[in-house]
Design a protein around this motif. Structure first.
Motif, PDB file in Angstrom:
ATOM      1  N   UNK A  10      39.813  36.339  56.934  1.00 20.24           N
ATOM      2  CA  UNK A  10      39.930  37.423  57.686  1.00 20.24           C
ATOM      3  C   UNK A  10      41.324  37.666  57.688  1.00 20.24           C
ATOM      4  N   UNK A  11      41.946  37.568  56.468  1.00 21.21           N
ATOM      5  CA  UNK A  11      43.277  37.795  56.423  1.00 21.21           C
ATOM      6  C   UNK A  11      43.939  39.025  55.624  1.00 21.21           C
ATOM      7  N   UNK A  12      42.981  39.918  54.914  1.00 18.58           N
ATOM      8  CA  UNK A  12      43.361  41.110  54.445  1.00 18.58           C
ATOM      9  C   UNK A  12      42.414  42.085  54.680  1.00 18.58           C
ATOM     10  N   UNK A  13      42.666  43.354  55.221  1.00 15.90           N
ATOM     11  CA  UNK A  13      41.938  44.570  55.189  1.00 15.90           C
ATOM     12  C   UNK A  13      41.582  45.468  54.049  1.00 15.90           C
ATOM     13  N   UNK A  14      40.917  46.213  54.225  1.00 13.89           N
ATOM     14  CA  UNK A  14      40.332  46.918  52.994  1.00 13.89           C
ATOM     15  C   UNK A  14      41.548  47.376  52.056  1.00 13.89           C
ATOM     16  N   UNK A  15      42.471  48.166  52.541  1.00  8.36           N
ATOM     17  CA  UNK A  15      43.573  48.615  51.701  1.00  8.36           C
ATOM     18  C   UNK A  15      44.282  47.338  50.938  1.00  8.36           C
ATOM     19  N   UNK A  16      44.561  46.464  51.631  1.00  2.11           N
ATOM     20  CA  UNK A  16      45.295  45.126  50.900  1.00  2.11           C
ATOM     21  C   UNK A  16      44.229  44.338  50.060  1.00  2.11           C
ATOM     22  N   UNK A  17      42.935  44.467  50.320  1.00  2.00           N
ATOM     23  CA  UNK A  17      42.004  44.100  49.558  1.00  2.00           C
ATOM     24  C   UNK A  17      41.798  44.884  48.181  1.00  2.00           C
ATOM     25  N   UNK A  18      41.899  46.200  48.315  1.00  2.00           N
ATOM     26  CA  UNK A  18      41.973  47.129  47.097  1.00  2.00           C
ATOM     27  C   UNK A  18      43.256  46.857  46.273  1.00  2.00           C
ATOM     28  N   UNK A  19      44.336  46.547  46.925  1.00  2.00           N
ATOM     29  CA  UNK A  19      45.675  46.160  45.890  1.00  2.00           C
ATOM     30  C   UNK A  19      45.641  44.822  45.514  1.00  2.00           C
ATOM     31  N   UNK A  20      45.093  43.800  46.196  1.00  2.00           N
ATOM     32  CA  UNK A  20      44.880  42.613  45.417  1.00  2.00           C
ATOM     33  C   UNK A  20      44.045  42.418  44.321  1.00  2.00           C
ATOM     34  N   UNK A  21      42.603  43.137  44.449  1.00  2.72           N
ATOM     35  CA  UNK A  21      41.837  42.997  43.496  1.00  2.72           C
ATOM     36  C   UNK A  21      42.415  43.836  42.334  1.00  2.72           C
ATOM     37  N   UNK A  22      43.129  44.683  42.613  1.00  9.41           N
ATOM     38  CA  UNK A  22      43.856  45.531  41.261  1.00  9.41           C
ATOM     39  C   UNK A  22      44.875  44.509  40.468  1.00  9.41           C
ATOM     40  N   UNK A  23      45.463  43.783  41.296  1.00 10.33           N
ATOM     41  CA  UNK A  23      46.441  42.750  40.628  1.00 10.33           C
ATOM     42  C   UNK A  23      45.648  41.712  40.115  1.00 10.33           C
ATOM     43  N   UNK A  24      44.634  41.331  40.598  1.00 10.14           N
ATOM     44  CA  UNK A  24      43.932  40.272  39.752  1.00 10.14           C
ATOM     45  C   UNK A  24      43.370  40.830  38.477  1.00 10.14           C
ATOM     46  N   UNK A  25      42.870  42.066  38.522  1.00  5.66           N
ATOM     47  CA  UNK A  25      42.397  42.621  37.227  1.00  5.66           C
ATOM     48  C   UNK A  25      43.615  42.634  36.380  1.00  5.66           C
ATOM     49  N   UNK A  26      44.524  43.105  36.743  1.00  2.54           N
ATOM     50  CA  UNK A  26      45.726  43.406  35.878  1.00  2.54           C
ATOM     51  C   UNK A  26      46.245  41.787  35.265  1.00  2.54           C
ATOM     52  N   UNK A  27      46.187  40.757  36.035  1.00  7.37           N
ATOM     53  CA  UNK A  27      46.378  39.535  35.561  1.00  7.37           C
ATOM     54  C   UNK A  27      45.477  38.923  34.489  1.00  7.37           C
ATOM     55  N   UNK A  28      44.246  39.260  34.405  1.00  6.91           N
ATOM     56  CA  UNK A  28      43.289  39.112  33.703  1.00  6.91           C
ATOM     57  C   UNK A  28      43.257  40.057  32.292  1.00  6.91           C
ATOM     58  N   UNK A  29      43.821  41.077  32.511  1.00  6.80           N
ATOM     59  CA  UNK A  29      43.741  42.366  31.226  1.00  6.80           C
ATOM     60  C   UNK A  29      44.369  41.609  30.054  1.00  6.80           C
ATOM     61  N   UNK A  30      43.586  41.862  28.917  1.00  5.88           N
ATOM     62  CA  UNK A  30      43.934  41.529  27.727  1.00  5.88           C
ATOM     63  C   UNK A  30      43.698  39.881  27.573  1.00  5.88           C
ATOM     64  N   UNK A  31      43.389  39.167  28.409  1.00  2.00           N
ATOM     65  CA  UNK A  31      43.139  37.956  28.019  1.00  2.00           C
ATOM     66  C   UNK A  31      41.586  37.419  27.539  1.00  2.00           C
ATOM     67  N   UNK A  32      41.806  36.555  26.545  1.00  2.00           N
ATOM     68  CA  UNK A  32      40.586  36.328  25.819  1.00  2.00           C
ATOM     69  C   UNK A  32      39.894  35.194  26.778  1.00  2.00           C
ATOM     70  N   UNK A  33      40.553  34.190  27.093  1.00  2.00           N
ATOM     71  CA  UNK A  33      39.752  32.987  27.457  1.00  2.00           C
ATOM     72  C   UNK A  33      39.721  33.174  28.913  1.00  2.00           C
TER      73      UNK A  33
END
Ligand code: PEP
Length: 260
Positions: A10-33
């Motif tokens: 119960x640590x992050x609301x919707x706005x923060x969740x959206x920002x967080x998941x965008x960051x996660x996608x960015x961290x995975x972008x272009x990675x193969x493994x």
């Protein structure tokens, strides 16, 4: 395969969740493994997070579910409802649910059966408390974990394509900053792996994974993930700090790449 799950509690609301998941996608972008990545936002944020991860490799998890399909259960949400909004995974029997909200093995069992029935992948959390931690407490800890697994799997018959993730989370390690020693986690994983086929006859090794959870962060993730016995990590506090979670994800990618 390594699986990394972020439990945002119960640590992050919707706005923060959206920002967080965008960051996660960015961290995975272009990675193969890539590891298998699951994020578990609050119920409120599921819809918005789903939009962001659509067409990505990141899965959507819920933090809890009710054990009935529908009915007069004010404030509750069923597996079917979760599935309808794109949820694919669900945490069951987290120690916070067990200790703060009175969740019993019997309830976890019913939740597990319902979740599987609608095609969700259950993430079953088990783990001993502080009392089993004293010297020589290994046997006691195994007894607690075996009891939780036995209770959760009662009457369950897994179909061919169904899969279960088991998260070994010693309660004393959750949110305390004191993680288990990787060697101790490994020995509990070995114990769990040996027990599961007895409790779920016919289950194939490919149908279940065993993850470790409890004060995992960017600094210790690699030490767990490099162990063959550790199929992945369930991360709480560090999963809402993007820089930490990115390090956890990177550790998983490093281990996967080293083995390729
Ligand atoms: C958890 O809540 O499942 C968990 C492992 O928390 P933390 O990583 O904060 O110990």
């Amino acid at each position: 395969m390594k699986t990394i799950i972020g439990n945002w509690k119960m640590n992050v609301g919707t706005r923060e969740s959206v920002a967080l998941v965008r960051g996660v996608l960015l961290a995975l972008r272009g990675k193969k493994m890539l590891p298998e990545v699951v994020v578990c936002p609050s119920f409120m944020a599921l819809g918005e997070v789903r939009k962001i991860i659509a067409h990505s490799h990141v899965f959507l998890g819920a933090q809890n579910v009710h054990f009935e399909d529908h009915g007069a259960f004010t404030g509750e949400i069923s597996s079917r409802m979760l599935s309808e909004v794109g949820v694919t995974h669900v945490l069951l029997g987290h120690s916070e649910r067990r200790n703060l909200f009175g969740e019993t093995d019997e309830m976890v069992n019913k939740k597990l059966i319902h979740a599987l029935a609608v095609g969700l992948v259950p993430i079953l959390c088990v783990g001993e408390g502080q009392e089993a931690r004293r010297p020589g407490g290994t046997e006691e800890a195994q007894k607690v974990v075996a009891g939780q697994l036995r209770g959760a799997f009662k009457g369950l018959h897994l179909r061919h394509k169904e899969r279960i993730l088991i998260a070994y989370e010693p309660v004393w390690a959750i949110g305390t900053g004191v993680a288990a020693k990787p060697a101790d986690a490994v020995s509990m994983h070995v114990f769990i792996r040996s027990l599961v086929p007895d409790l779920l006859p016919g289950i194939k090794s490919s149908q279940f994974s065993i993850l470790y959870g409890g004060s995992v962060d960017g600094a210790n993730a690699y030490d767990f993930l490099r162990e063959d016995e550790v199929d992945g990590l369930l991360v709480g506090g560090a999963s809402v700090k993007l820089s930490e979670f990115t390090k956890v994800l990177q550790s998983a990618m490093d281990v996967i790449e080293a083995r390729a």
